[in-house]
Design a protein around this motif. Structure first.
Motif, PDB file in Angstrom:
ATOM      1  N   GLU A   1       1.684   7.391   3.780  1.00  0.00           N
ATOM      2  CA  GLU A   1       2.979   7.740   3.190  1.00  0.00           C
ATOM      3  C   GLU A   1       2.842   8.886   2.182  1.00  0.00           C
TER       4      GLU A   1
ATOM      5  N   ILE B   1       3.238  -2.055   7.490  1.00  0.00           N
ATOM      6  CA  ILE B   1       2.751  -1.228   8.602  1.00  0.00           C
ATOM      7  C   ILE B   1       2.900  -1.979   9.924  1.00  0.00           C
TER       8      ILE B   1
ATOM      9  N   ALA C   1      -6.017   6.149   3.526  1.00  0.00           N
ATOM     10  CA  ALA C   1      -5.302   5.204   4.396  1.00  0.00           C
ATOM     11  C   ALA C   1      -3.806   5.325   4.153  1.00  0.00           C
ATOM     12  N   ASN C   2      -3.427   5.611   2.906  1.00  0.00           N
ATOM     13  CA  ASN C   2      -2.016   5.656   2.473  1.00  0.00           C
ATOM     14  C   ASN C   2      -1.306   6.872   3.078  1.00  0.00           C
TER      15      ASN C   2
ATOM     16  N   GLY D   1       2.745   2.466   0.914  1.00  0.00           N
ATOM     17  CA  GLY D   1       4.016   3.106   0.572  1.00  0.00           C
ATOM     18  C   GLY D   1       3.920   4.195  -0.479  1.00  0.00           C
TER      19      GLY D   1
ATOM     20  N   THR E   1      -6.675  -5.604  -2.596  1.00  0.00           N
ATOM     21  CA  THR E   1      -6.331  -6.934  -2.068  1.00  0.00           C
ATOM     22  C   THR E   1      -5.624  -6.862  -0.718  1.00  0.00           C
ATOM     23  N   GLY E   2      -5.332  -5.652  -0.244  1.00  0.00           N
ATOM     24  CA  GLY E   2      -4.644  -5.517   1.037  1.00  0.00           C
ATOM     25  C   GLY E   2      -5.617  -5.567   2.203  1.00  0.00           C
TER      26      GLY E   2
ATOM     27  N   ALA F   1      -5.587   3.015  -0.535  1.00  0.00           N
ATOM     28  CA  ALA F   1      -5.060   1.995   0.379  1.00  0.00           C
ATOM     29  C   ALA F   1      -3.927   1.176  -0.241  1.00  0.00           C
TER      30      ALA F   1
ATOM     31  N   ILE G   1      -6.647  -3.162   4.279  1.00  0.00           N
ATOM     32  CA  ILE G   1      -7.664  -2.102   4.247  1.00  0.00           C
ATOM     33  C   ILE G   1      -8.638  -2.334   3.092  1.00  0.00           C
TER      34      ILE G   1
ATOM     35  N   ALA H   1       4.317   4.195  -3.529  1.00  0.00           N
ATOM     36  CA  ALA H   1       3.627   3.839  -4.776  1.00  0.00           C
ATOM     37  C   ALA H   1       2.209   4.401  -4.815  1.00  0.00           C
TER      38      ALA H   1
ATOM     39  N   SER I   1       0.274  -7.511  -7.404  1.00  0.00           N
ATOM     40  CA  SER I   1       0.605  -8.811  -8.008  1.00  0.00           C
ATOM     41  C   SER I   1      -0.325  -9.947  -7.578  1.00  0.00           C
ATOM     42  N   ARG I   2      -1.152  -9.750  -6.559  1.00  0.00           N
ATOM     43  CA  ARG I   2      -2.041 -10.839  -6.111  1.00  0.00           C
ATOM     44  C   ARG I   2      -3.259 -10.933  -7.039  1.00  0.00           C
TER      45      ARG I   2
ATOM     46  N   MET J   1     -10.605  -1.917  11.693  1.00  0.00           N
ATOM     47  CA  MET J   1     -10.564  -0.809  10.730  1.00  0.00           C
ATOM     48  C   MET J   1     -11.885  -0.589  10.008  1.00  0.00           C
TER      49      MET J   1
ATOM     50  N   MET K   1      -2.902  -6.273  10.226  1.00  0.00           N
ATOM     51  CA  MET K   1      -2.548  -5.302   9.185  1.00  0.00           C
ATOM     52  C   MET K   1      -1.549  -5.919   8.212  1.00  0.00           C
TER      53      MET K   1
ATOM     54  N   ALA L   1      -4.766  -3.968  -7.599  1.00  0.00           N
ATOM     55  CA  ALA L   1      -3.820  -4.777  -6.819  1.00  0.00           C
ATOM     56  C   ALA L   1      -2.476  -4.648  -7.501  1.00  0.00           C
TER      57      ALA L   1
ATOM     58  N   GLY M   1      -5.520  -0.625  -3.993  1.00  0.00           N
ATOM     59  CA  GLY M   1      -4.995  -1.557  -2.984  1.00  0.00           C
ATOM     60  C   GLY M   1      -6.101  -2.447  -2.429  1.00  0.00           C
TER      61      GLY M   1
HETATM   62  P1  NDP Z   1      -1.269  -4.392   2.537  1.00  0.00           P
HETATM   63  O1  NDP Z   1       0.150  -4.725   2.380  1.00  0.00           O
HETATM   64  O2  NDP Z   1      -2.175  -5.344   3.229  1.00  0.00           O
HETATM   65  O3  NDP Z   1      -1.925  -4.052   1.092  1.00  0.00           O
HETATM   66  C1  NDP Z   1      -1.295  -3.190   0.216  1.00  0.00           C
HETATM   67  C2  NDP Z   1      -2.088  -3.061  -1.085  1.00  0.00           C
HETATM   68  O4  NDP Z   1      -1.333  -2.249  -2.000  1.00  0.00           O
HETATM   69  C3  NDP Z   1      -2.323  -4.376  -1.805  1.00  0.00           C
HETATM   70  O5  NDP Z   1      -3.521  -4.323  -2.516  1.00  0.00           O
HETATM   71  C4  NDP Z   1      -1.133  -4.454  -2.750  1.00  0.00           C
HETATM   72  O6  NDP Z   1      -1.349  -5.285  -3.895  1.00  0.00           O
HETATM   73  C5  NDP Z   1      -1.003  -3.000  -3.170  1.00  0.00           C
HETATM   74  N1  NDP Z   1       0.363  -2.657  -3.578  1.00  0.00           N
HETATM   75  C6  NDP Z   1       1.522  -3.037  -2.963  1.00  0.00           C
HETATM   76  N2  NDP Z   1       2.591  -2.518  -3.621  1.00  0.00           N
HETATM   77  C7  NDP Z   1       2.089  -1.795  -4.654  1.00  0.00           C
HETATM   78  C8  NDP Z   1       2.687  -1.041  -5.713  1.00  0.00           C
HETATM   79  N3  NDP Z   1       4.030  -0.915  -5.831  1.00  0.00           N
HETATM   80  N4  NDP Z   1       1.873  -0.456  -6.618  1.00  0.00           N
HETATM   81  C9  NDP Z   1       0.530  -0.562  -6.511  1.00  0.00           C
HETATM   82  N5  NDP Z   1      -0.088  -1.270  -5.546  1.00  0.00           N
HETATM   83  C10 NDP Z   1       0.682  -1.875  -4.617  1.00  0.00           C
HETATM   84  O7  NDP Z   1      -1.319  -2.966   3.282  1.00  0.00           O
HETATM   85  P2  NDP Z   1      -2.401  -2.397   4.301  1.00  0.00           P
HETATM   86  O8  NDP Z   1      -3.777  -2.592   3.764  1.00  0.00           O
HETATM   87  O9  NDP Z   1      -2.098  -2.851   5.667  1.00  0.00           O
HETATM   88  O10 NDP Z   1      -2.049  -0.836   4.277  1.00  0.00           O
HETATM   89  C11 NDP Z   1      -2.385  -0.010   3.168  1.00  0.00           C
HETATM   90  C12 NDP Z   1      -2.140   1.445   3.564  1.00  0.00           C
HETATM   91  O11 NDP Z   1      -3.028   1.776   4.620  1.00  0.00           O
HETATM   92  C13 NDP Z   1      -0.726   1.718   4.096  1.00  0.00           C
HETATM   93  O12 NDP Z   1      -0.323   2.984   3.683  1.00  0.00           O
HETATM   94  C14 NDP Z   1      -0.897   1.704   5.602  1.00  0.00           C
HETATM   95  O13 NDP Z   1       0.023   2.526   6.263  1.00  0.00           O
HETATM   96  C15 NDP Z   1      -2.308   2.260   5.739  1.00  0.00           C
HETATM   97  N6  NDP Z   1      -3.000   1.845   6.956  1.00  0.00           N
HETATM   98  C16 NDP Z   1      -3.290   0.528   7.180  1.00  0.00           C
HETATM   99  C17 NDP Z   1      -3.926   0.121   8.330  1.00  0.00           C
HETATM  100  C18 NDP Z   1      -4.303  -1.322   8.538  1.00  0.00           C
HETATM  101  O14 NDP Z   1      -4.994  -1.624   9.520  1.00  0.00           O
HETATM  102  N7  NDP Z   1      -3.910  -2.260   7.703  1.00  0.00           N
HETATM  103  C19 NDP Z   1      -4.276   1.084   9.373  1.00  0.00           C
HETATM  104  C20 NDP Z   1      -3.952   2.451   9.036  1.00  0.00           C
HETATM  105  C21 NDP Z   1      -3.338   2.799   7.875  1.00  0.00           C
HETATM  106  P3  NDP Z   1      -0.969  -6.888  -3.831  1.00  0.00           P
HETATM  107  O15 NDP Z   1      -1.960  -7.472  -2.876  1.00  0.00           O
HETATM  108  O16 NDP Z   1      -1.172  -7.361  -5.214  1.00  0.00           O
HETATM  109  O17 NDP Z   1       0.440  -6.950  -3.340  1.00  0.00           O
END
Ligand code: NDP
Ligand code: MG
Length: 390
Positions: free
Chosen positions: A126, A213, A123-124, A103, A10-11, A100, A13, A105, A37-38, A271, A209, A35, A8
């Motif tokens: 779920e 979330i 972080a995940n 969901g 590109t998200g 990170a 975290i 996944a 799809s990004r 974070m 975030m 990642a 994760g």
């Molecule tokens: P984002 O939506 O910002 O990022 C999610 C990441 O997961 C991206 O890299 C995304 O890829 C990837 N992803 C999404 N769907 C799938 C899939 N089906 N299969 C594989 N990879 C996938 O989420 P956050 O960074 O905010 O959160 C990540 C985790 O951390 C969550 O579980 C959240 O609860 C937890 N968390 C987050 C906090 C925060 O401050 N953000 C704080 C505490 C916990 P792409 O970019 O390509 O879509």
């Protein structure tokens, strides 16, 4: 030199993790990034950090990523799909995994890292909500080191007696006090919540975030999932975990002891602090976060949560007390309902009603295997979709 895999990347975290890593090129190198799809964002990260491997969600995304990397002269190997995610998180060449993905996944690759005995920076949440016992058993069996990234759990970890990580029976811990900001709708008239938009729900007052979330924070399901997460991480029963609303988000959580002491971890809400803590544990490194100036903050406030305003919090406590696959049902129904809200297929106040209906309709069973948990997850998703469509 620690070799890190970021699931994760590109998200929100993932980007914060790379920010901390970039400050310490002498300590960390990147082994793999993922990642969904990004692709453009992931390509830019690969060009900057030169990982050995990169994983995306589909063959088409892999083709696009490979073309971008070839054009830039970057030799990162490109793979796709869940098996590849599990492979990079359990590979002998990686020491630590930042879990990170958002969901359900994230469950399989996070579990693969735990089974392979890696340092797992979790972080995940779920993954732990769905299969807490199975996950903690895997950690115990393999000797993996599990470090919480969620700011509350990272704070609790820091406030527990040194070297424990779990609530030790004899250490005099009486309560875990999980702080919650209350999200964007803490003071909004309840009757008007029906009409809030996804953008309003995602505008968190304190934290930046991902969208899922952020909606969970607005319903306080995030805090509910965190109660379940705390139960598994620290071995604390539901009755020992209390939620306290603290709108400033300066105290990230507390641990209360039998002699009347309460230990808290404080900091600016960013974070990169818990991420740096987990990366360097048990040492400390710079994270890029400014030092907390309490005279600037001025006031810290606290209040009890209102379960009528935040029914999702009550649903999560019920699922934890029910045990078995009930938290997995709750999590799956929530993921579907939140996505439907973000897609503007349902209103904000239907999120909790969809989850409650799924929990009423589906009997929960024993969470005896990952297959059993995933089967319940699929049933709950189908039920939630049917309820939303009706
Ligand atoms: P984002 O939506 O910002 O990022 C999610 C990441 O997961 C991206 O890299 C995304 O890829 C990837 N992803 C999404 N769907 C799938 C899939 N089906 N299969 C594989 N990879 C996938 O989420 P956050 O960074 O905010 O959160 C990540 C985790 O951390 C969550 O579980 C959240 O609860 C937890 N968390 C987050 C906090 C925060 O401050 N953000 C704080 C505490 C916990 P792409 O970019 O390509 O879509
Ligand atoms: Mg949190």
């Amino acid at each position: 030199m620690q070799r890190i895999t970021i699931l994760g990347a590109t998200g929100s975290i993932g980007v914060s993790t790379l920010d901390v890593i970039a400050r310490h090129p002498d300590r960390y190198s990147v082994y793999a990034l993922s990642a969904h799809s990004r692709v453009e964002e992931l390509a830019a990260q690969c060009i900057q950090f030169r990982p050995s491997r990169a994983v995306v969600g589909s063959a088409a995304a892999a083709d696009r990523l490979a073309a971008l990397l070839r054009a830039a002269g970057c030799r990162t190997e490109v793979e796709w799909g869940e098996a590849a995610l599990c492979a990079v998180s359990s590979a002998a060449e990686t020491d630590a995994v930042m879990a990170a993905i958002v969901g359900a996944a994230g469950l399989a690759p996070t579990l693969a890292a735990a089974r392979a005995g890696k340092k797992v920076m979790l972080a995940n949440k779920e993954a732990l909500v769905m299969s807490g016992q199975l996950f903690m058993d895997a950690v115990a069996e393999s000797g993996a080191v599990l470090l919480p990234i969620d700011s509350e759990h990272n704070a609790i970890f820091q406030c527990l007696p040194q070297g424990y990580g779990r609530v030790p029976a004899a250490a005099g811990v009486t309560k875990i006090l999980l702080t919650a900001s209350g999200g964007p709708f803490l003071k909004r008239e309840v009757a008007t919540l029906e009409n809030v938009t996804p953008d309003e729900a995602c505008k968190h007052p304190k934290w930046v975030m991902g969208r899922k979330i952020s909606v969970d924070s607005a319903t306080m399901m995030n805090k509910g999932l965190e109660v379940i997460e705390a139960h598994w991480l620290f071995g604390a029963p539901a009755g020992q975990i209390e939620v306290v609303i603290h709108p400033q988000s300066v105290i990230h959580s507390m641990v209360s002891y039998s002699d009347g002491s309460v230990l808290a971890e404080l900091g600016n809400p960013d974070m990169r602090t818990p991420i740096a803590h987990a990366l360097a544990y048990p040492e400390r490194i710079a994270s890029g976060v400014a030092q907390l100036d309490l005279t600037q903050v001025g006031t810290l406030q606290f209040e009890k949560p209102d379960f009528n305003r935040f029914p999702c919090l009550a649903l999560a406590f019920e699922a934890l007390r029910a045990g078995g696959t009930a938290p997995a049902l709750l999590n799956a129904a929530n993921e579907v309902a939140v996505q439907a809200f973000l897609d503007e297929r349902i209103g904000f106040r239907r999120i909790d009603r969809v989850i409650a209906r799924v929990m009423e309709e589906l009997p929960h069973g024993a969470a005896s295997s990952i297959e059993a948990v995933m089967a319940q997850d699929a049933l709950a998703r189908a039920a939630a979709e049917r309820i939303i469509a009706g």
